[in-house]
Design an enzyme around this catalytic site. Structure first.
Site, PDB file in Angstrom:
ATOM      1  CB  CYS A 194      -2.247   0.358   8.468  1.00 23.40           C
ATOM      2  SG  CYS A 194      -0.943   1.752   8.841  1.00 23.40           S
ATOM      3  CG  HIS A 217       3.002   3.870  12.662  1.00 22.25           C
ATOM      4  ND1 HIS A 217       1.585   4.530  12.644  1.00 22.25           N
ATOM      5  CD2 HIS A 217       2.868   2.881  11.637  1.00 22.25           C
ATOM      6  CE1 HIS A 217       0.935   3.583  11.921  1.00 22.25           C
ATOM      7  NE2 HIS A 217       1.679   2.624  11.192  1.00 22.25           N
ATOM      8  CD  GLU A 255       4.951  -1.040  12.869  1.00 20.53           C
ATOM      9  OE1 GLU A 255       3.913  -0.458  13.039  1.00 20.53           O
ATOM     10  OE2 GLU A 255       6.045  -1.246  13.734  1.00 20.53           O
ATOM     11  CG  ASN A 282      -0.626  -0.061   2.377  1.00 18.75           C
ATOM     12  OD1 ASN A 282       0.707  -0.433   2.641  1.00 18.75           O
ATOM     13  ND2 ASN A 282      -1.320   0.531   3.644  1.00 18.75           N
ATOM     14  CD  GLN A 289       6.763 -19.429   6.378  1.00 19.48           C
ATOM     15  OE1 GLN A 289       6.070 -18.655   6.453  1.00 19.48           O
ATOM     16  NE2 GLN A 289       6.851 -20.220   7.457  1.00 19.48           N
ATOM     17  N   PRO A 303       9.883  -7.354  -1.379  1.00 17.88           N
ATOM     18  CG  PRO A 303      10.215  -6.772  -3.647  1.00 17.88           C
ATOM     19  CD  PRO A 303      10.828  -7.335  -2.563  1.00 17.88           C
ATOM     20  NE  ARG A 335       6.855   3.842   9.193  1.00 16.79           N
ATOM     21  CZ  ARG A 335       5.517   3.863   9.392  1.00 16.79           C
ATOM     22  NH1 ARG A 335       4.653   2.837   9.121  1.00 16.79           N
ATOM     23  NH2 ARG A 335       4.938   4.767   9.999  1.00 16.79           N
TER      24      ARG A 335
HETATM   25  P1  NAP Z   1       0.087  -9.396   3.549  1.00 14.18           P
HETATM   26  O1  NAP Z   1      -0.779 -10.125   2.592  1.00 14.18           O
HETATM   27  O2  NAP Z   1       0.245  -9.750   4.850  1.00 14.18           O
HETATM   28  O3  NAP Z   1       1.453  -9.302   2.819  1.00 14.18           O
HETATM   29  C1  NAP Z   1       2.496  -8.539   3.331  1.00 14.18           C
HETATM   30  C2  NAP Z   1       3.754  -9.145   3.065  1.00 14.18           C
HETATM   31  O4  NAP Z   1       3.869 -10.270   3.658  1.00 14.18           O
HETATM   32  C3  NAP Z   1       3.916  -9.471   1.367  1.00 14.18           C
HETATM   33  O5  NAP Z   1       5.178  -9.151   0.864  1.00 14.18           O
HETATM   34  C4  NAP Z   1       3.478 -11.077   1.304  1.00 14.18           C
HETATM   35  O6  NAP Z   1       3.957 -11.713   0.124  1.00 14.18           O
HETATM   36  C5  NAP Z   1       4.219 -11.263   2.503  1.00 14.18           C
HETATM   37  N1  NAP Z   1       3.789 -12.662   2.855  1.00 14.18           N
HETATM   38  C6  NAP Z   1       2.755 -13.595   2.712  1.00 14.18           C
HETATM   39  N2  NAP Z   1       2.609 -14.681   3.349  1.00 14.18           N
HETATM   40  C7  NAP Z   1       3.950 -14.743   3.940  1.00 14.18           C
HETATM   41  C8  NAP Z   1       4.554 -15.584   4.664  1.00 14.18           C
HETATM   42  N3  NAP Z   1       3.797 -16.799   5.015  1.00 14.18           N
HETATM   43  N4  NAP Z   1       5.640 -15.513   5.310  1.00 14.18           N
HETATM   44  C9  NAP Z   1       6.383 -14.347   5.127  1.00 14.18           C
HETATM   45  N5  NAP Z   1       5.745 -13.311   4.113  1.00 14.18           N
HETATM   46  C10 NAP Z   1       4.541 -13.532   3.819  1.00 14.18           C
HETATM   47  O7  NAP Z   1      -0.396  -7.734   3.472  1.00 14.18           O
HETATM   48  P2  NAP Z   1      -0.735  -6.881   2.361  1.00 14.18           P
HETATM   49  O8  NAP Z   1      -2.026  -7.302   1.708  1.00 14.18           O
HETATM   50  O9  NAP Z   1       0.379  -6.732   1.377  1.00 14.18           O
HETATM   51  O10 NAP Z   1      -0.688  -5.516   3.194  1.00 14.18           O
HETATM   52  C11 NAP Z   1      -2.007  -4.902   3.584  1.00 14.18           C
HETATM   53  C12 NAP Z   1      -2.169  -5.082   5.389  1.00 14.18           C
HETATM   54  O11 NAP Z   1      -0.865  -4.211   5.693  1.00 14.18           O
HETATM   55  C13 NAP Z   1      -3.449  -4.575   5.924  1.00 14.18           C
HETATM   56  O12 NAP Z   1      -3.717  -5.477   6.950  1.00 14.18           O
HETATM   57  C14 NAP Z   1      -2.688  -3.296   6.510  1.00 14.18           C
HETATM   58  O13 NAP Z   1      -3.295  -2.923   7.488  1.00 14.18           O
HETATM   59  C15 NAP Z   1      -1.061  -3.653   6.627  1.00 14.18           C
HETATM   60  N6  NAP Z   1      -0.314  -2.320   6.721  1.00 14.18           N
HETATM   61  C16 NAP Z   1      -0.043  -1.915   8.145  1.00 14.18           C
HETATM   62  C17 NAP Z   1       0.900  -1.141   8.352  1.00 14.18           C
HETATM   63  C18 NAP Z   1       1.145  -0.507   9.558  1.00 14.18           C
HETATM   64  O14 NAP Z   1       2.259   0.555   9.733  1.00 14.18           O
HETATM   65  N7  NAP Z   1       0.531  -1.217  10.667  1.00 14.18           N
HETATM   66  C19 NAP Z   1       1.249  -0.206   7.321  1.00 14.18           C
HETATM   67  C20 NAP Z   1       0.783  -0.455   5.983  1.00 14.18           C
HETATM   68  C21 NAP Z   1      -0.074  -1.763   5.705  1.00 14.18           C
HETATM   69  P3  NAP Z   1       3.309 -11.763  -1.198  1.00 14.18           P
HETATM   70  O15 NAP Z   1       4.102 -10.782  -2.244  1.00 14.18           O
HETATM   71  O16 NAP Z   1       3.198 -13.070  -1.625  1.00 14.18           O
HETATM   72  O17 NAP Z   1       1.985 -10.960  -0.894  1.00 14.18           O
END
Ligand code: NAP
Length: 479
Positions: free
Chosen positions: A284, A449, A250, A152, A213, A176, A160
């Protein structure tokens, strides 16, 4: 199609030819294929970790100010290429160009800010209970950090992770998101140009299941700094548990905006609308739901519904004046649509929107306001991550706070009131990592944050975020 760029992983200071599978990166506004990126396997992850591990002691031995100079140089190069980076981000992620430019500028500022800590990283000397002894606390790097990124704010999130990691003497391997890797490879090109020592920064692209992973379960990784969903955070934590690897998580949010009976309603409407449509609701810490006081509910609902309905959306590259682009992919569009359908089935009423937008192409969802919502509905409890605002009417600040504190997420929250005592009462009672009074997101570089409950562990930004990338070495020195 034949002219699209083919990016390569960056390991030990080199873009390495990838021999196996590639992933196609798409533009969510029109379905165009933008690039091909590696779908790496475990072997490449291990090579990147090995390179980072080899490079780390020499990198850490340099004065912090010397490490910081690289960050300043990268920031300078980013500022020379704002339009180019913004376009890359918009094309693969779908955010409007003006927001992409904000992200690029913020990224450069973040690098400079973290670099400015080089002369301020401090240990401590503590008086001892023993005669002739001093107790020293040294602040040292952790070693090799894995940075796993969401899609996002993909460009900013590279900084960061890498800026605090590098200035404190760690090296890093970045993964990424498969959705938005192009900006990461373009960023990496800059690092190559400023001559960052080899192995200090590495990029391995591929699925979370494979690359993510492998990083999370490696015993040579000393901290996993992850931004993404709660579900993935939990999987990463389990993998990290095997080696007792430190995690910095995060995760998602369900930010409640609390509008009290003495709020400036026009201010609340404009702030909450802007927050909910920013990045198409895929932030988020943007307002995910509203608790509005019964005394001002009618006025607030009428005004926010009009404001949301007036949102201009479309393809960010075709119309620079729009306020909102598409959702990042089809599955996110389907998820938003199905959450709205479910809410309606559970009794929510549509004030505006509530449909997949009727556009020629792209994953667009109508800006939506749902009323008559209550705490048991899925849409009031789970992160939507789309331009949909569910509203529940409450009769007091205490009721709003009790509802807010019962959510499984605890990232950010906001309160609209003109009374200092109501604001202070809310701050006292809200169990959240971050609260905005009379405004919405975003957070500041120098803040902190972090979320409570399932929104994460640890945090980012400012002094406290920087120190997450260090460990303390205590020395008892007897004269
Ligand atoms: P996501 O589906 O959890 O994916 C994030 C990253 O994790 C991607 O690079 C993804 O790879 C990877 N990933 C997926 N499965 C994994 C595993 N088993 N082991 C290790 N890594 C794995 O999240 P998203 O859809 O990209 O992002 C949206 C989420 O991020 C929302 O919930 C949002 O609130 C949260 N967010 C939080 C913050 C904060 O600061 N708190 C900031 C921004 C976003 P792939 O390339 O396969 O997808």
């Amino acid at each position: 199609m034949s002219n699209i760029p083919v990016y390569q992983n960056y390991i030990n200071g080199q873009f390495v030819q990838h021999s196996a599978n590639y992933i196609e990166v798409m533009n969510p506004a029109n379905g165009d294929v933008l690039s091909k990126v590696p779908s790496a396997d475990k072997v490449e992850v291990e090579q990147a970790i090995h390179a980072a591990k080899q490079a780390q002691p020499e990198w850490a031995s340099r004065p912090a100010i010397e490490r910081a100079q690289y960050l300043h140089k990268i920031a300078e190069k980013i500022r020379q290429n704002i339009d180019r980076f913004a376009l890359v981000i918009t094309q693969e992620q779908g955010k409007v160009l003006s927001l992409a430019k904000v992200e690029v500028n913020f990224t450069a500022d973040y690098l400079d800010y973290m670099a400015s800590w080089a002369r301020h990283i401090e240990g401590e000397i503590i008086t001892s209970d023993r005669k002739g002894e001093n107790i020293f606390l040294f602040r040292k790097p952790l070693g090799v950090v894995a940075g796993i990124l969401p899609w996002n704010f993909p460009f900013f999130l590279i900084a960061r992770k890498m800026a605090p990691a590098l200035v404190t003497g760690n090296t890093i391997v970045i993964k990424p998101s498969e959705e938005t890797p192009n900006n990461c490879f373009e960023f990496t090109q800059l690092l190559d140009e400023v001559g960052l020592p080899k192995g200090v920064f590495n990029v391995v692209c591929g699925s979370g299941r494979n690359v993510g992973q492998a990083l999370s379960s490696s015993e040579d990784i000393n901290m996993i700094s992850f931004t993404g969903s709660v579900e993935t955070g939990s999987v990463i934590m389990s993998a990290a548990a095997k080696n007792i690897t430190k995690v910095n998580l995060e995760l998602g949010g369900k930010a409640p905006a609390i509008v009290l009976d003495d709020a400036d309603i026009d201010l609340a409407v404009s702030a909450i609308k802007a927050s909910r449509i920013t990045n198409t609701g895929q932030v988020c810490n943007c307002a995910e739901l509203v608790y509005v006081h019964a005394k001002v509910a009618d006025e607030f609902i009428r005004k926010i519904s009009d404001a949301m309905a007036s949102t201009r959306y479309g393809d960010p590259q075709l119309d620079p004046d729009i306020e909102m682009g598409p959702l990042v992919n089809k599955s996110c569009l389907n998820k938003v649509a199905s959450m709205v359908e479910q809410a309606i089935a559970e009794g929510a009423k549509v004030a505006t929107g509530a449909k997949v937008a009727d556009t020629d192409s792209g994953y667009h969802y109508q800006p939506t306001v749902l009323v008559n919502c209550h705490a048991d509905m899925e849409i009031m409890r789970k992160e939507i991550f789309g331009p949909v605002l569910p509203i529940q009417i409450v009769s007091s600040l205490e009721e709003a706070i009790e509802l807010a504190n019962s959510l499984e997420y605890g990232l950010t929250s906001s309160v609209y009131t003109q009374s200092l005592s109501q604001a202070m009462r809310a701050i006292e009672l809200l169990n959240y990592g971050e609260t905005y009074i009379n405004r919405e997101n975003f957070e500041a570089i120098q803040g902190f944050h972090a979320g409570t409950r399932k929104s994460g562990i640890g945090g980012a930004d400012g002094k406290h975020g920087l120190y997450e990338f260090t460990q303390t070495h205590v020395v008892y020195m007897q004269n």
